[in-house]
Design an enzyme around this catalytic site. Structure first.
Site, PDB file in Angstrom:
ATOM      1  N   ALA A  48      65.623  68.019  39.789  1.00  0.00           N
ATOM      2  CA  ALA A  48      66.588  68.899  39.123  1.00  0.00           C
ATOM      3  C   ALA A  48      67.014  68.315  37.782  1.00  0.00           C
ATOM      4  CB  ALA A  48      67.796  69.129  40.028  1.00  0.00           C
ATOM      5  N   TYR A  49      67.232  67.021  37.744  1.00  0.00           N
ATOM      6  CA  TYR A  49      67.583  66.357  36.486  1.00  0.00           C
ATOM      7  C   TYR A  49      66.491  66.565  35.449  1.00  0.00           C
ATOM      8  CZ  TYR A  49      68.623  62.589  33.174  1.00  0.00           C
ATOM      9  OH  TYR A  49      68.877  61.874  32.032  1.00  0.00           O
ATOM     10  N   ASN A  50      65.239  66.329  35.833  1.00  0.00           N
ATOM     11  CA  ASN A  50      64.128  66.527  34.903  1.00  0.00           C
ATOM     12  C   ASN A  50      64.111  67.949  34.360  1.00  0.00           C
ATOM     13  OD1 ASN A  50      63.413  63.934  35.583  1.00  0.00           O
ATOM     14  ND2 ASN A  50      61.543  64.479  36.675  1.00  0.00           N
ATOM     15  N   THR A  86      66.598  70.004  33.963  1.00  0.00           N
ATOM     16  CA  THR A  86      67.664  70.233  32.987  1.00  0.00           C
ATOM     17  C   THR A  86      67.332  69.620  31.641  1.00  0.00           C
ATOM     18  OG1 THR A  86      68.964  68.237  33.547  1.00  0.00           O
ATOM     19  CG2 THR A  86      69.404  70.233  34.831  1.00  0.00           C
ATOM     20  N   LYS A  87      66.685  68.484  31.638  1.00  0.00           N
ATOM     21  CA  LYS A  87      66.384  67.823  30.376  1.00  0.00           C
ATOM     22  C   LYS A  87      65.243  68.518  29.629  1.00  0.00           C
ATOM     23  CE  LYS A  87      69.691  64.893  30.446  1.00  0.00           C
ATOM     24  NZ  LYS A  87      70.783  64.997  29.447  1.00  0.00           N
TER      25      LYS A  87
END
Length: 252
Positions: free
Chosen positions: A156-158, A160-161
């Site tokens: 999920a972090y990836n 968003t970035k």
């Protein structure tokens, strides 16, 4: 002796309570900027603002949540009211998340999207409102090397970035004719409290990335802040829409 990169400029720092945001705010002040700090942590913001005021230009802070539209608008309006203008903005507020993509709880997915993606969009929307009136400005968003490649464990972090890069490039096209530049930074492993969370969630993962970095070390918030200061400055006046790695060569 040359003038400081940001001499006389006003810069809004979103996500300035700790880590990259707080370090960058101090770097901007060292380069001559007056700064407005924004985050949820009032005590941390006050500490950073007071430290800047003791040694350099003016600093102020306002408290709020980057994912709340009214809070973001208030921060931008407070900057204009306090300093009379807004020359630059550094959008750094973010959270991380670890785990396989299909195993992320829906509530966590929604929250990280709200902070990292919607928050960046809200910041740019309000910053651009002021900058368009002036016909000038520079925005630097913080993405990550995780926004330029794939990898397991931070799904999920990836995502968003990657989205922050899309927002940055689109905003550069939308606002270049108005005299506003929009760029992004892509830090690699950077020694911040967020990296500590990642170390705990993915044992050995951070060390493996650092070991594969040509400089063989993690970066610092100051490293990222120095790169942002240059992009915010007139020295980068013909640069817009780029994603600049600050990763010790990891993406080489």
């Amino acid at each position: 002796m040359s003038r400081p990169l940001l001499d006389g400029k006003v810069v809004l720092v979103m996500g300035a309570s700790y880590g990259i945001g707080a370090d960058a705010a101090r770097v901007f002040a060292e380069h001559g900027a007056s700064v407005m700090l924004f985050a949820r942590g009032e005590d941390a913001l006050r500490t950073t603002a007071e430290r800047i005021q003791r040694t350099g230009p003016d600093a102020a802070f306002t408290v709020g949540d980057v994912s709340v539209a009214a809070d973001v608008a208030r921060a931008v309006d407070a900057t204009a009211a306090r300093f009379g203008r807004l020359d630059g903005a550094f959008n750094c507020a973010a959270m991380t998340q670890a785990g396989l993509l299909d195993q992320v709880p829906e509530s966590e997915f929604d929250r990280i999207m709200a902070v990292n993606v919607k928050g960046t969009w809200l910041c740019m929307r309000e910053e651009l409102r002021i900058m368009r009136e002036a016909g000038a400005g520079s925005i630097v968003n913080v993405s990550s090397v995780s926004g330029t490649r794939g990898g397991s464990g931070l799904g999920a972090y990836n995502a968003t970035k990657h989205a922050v890069i899309g927002l940055t490039r689109t905003a550069a096209h939308d606002n270049g004719p108005r005299g506003i530049r929009v760029n992004a930074l892509a830090p690699g492993p950077t020694e911040t409290p967020m990296l500590t969370v990642t170390r705990e969630a993915i044992p050995g993962g951070v060390e493996a990335r650092i070991a594969s970095t040509p400089l063989r070390k993690a970066g610092s918030g100051v490293d990222v802040g120095q790169a942002a200061a240059w992009l915010l400055s007139d020295s980068a006046g013909h640069i817009s829409g780029i994603v600049l790695p600050v990763d010790g060569g990891l993406s080489a």
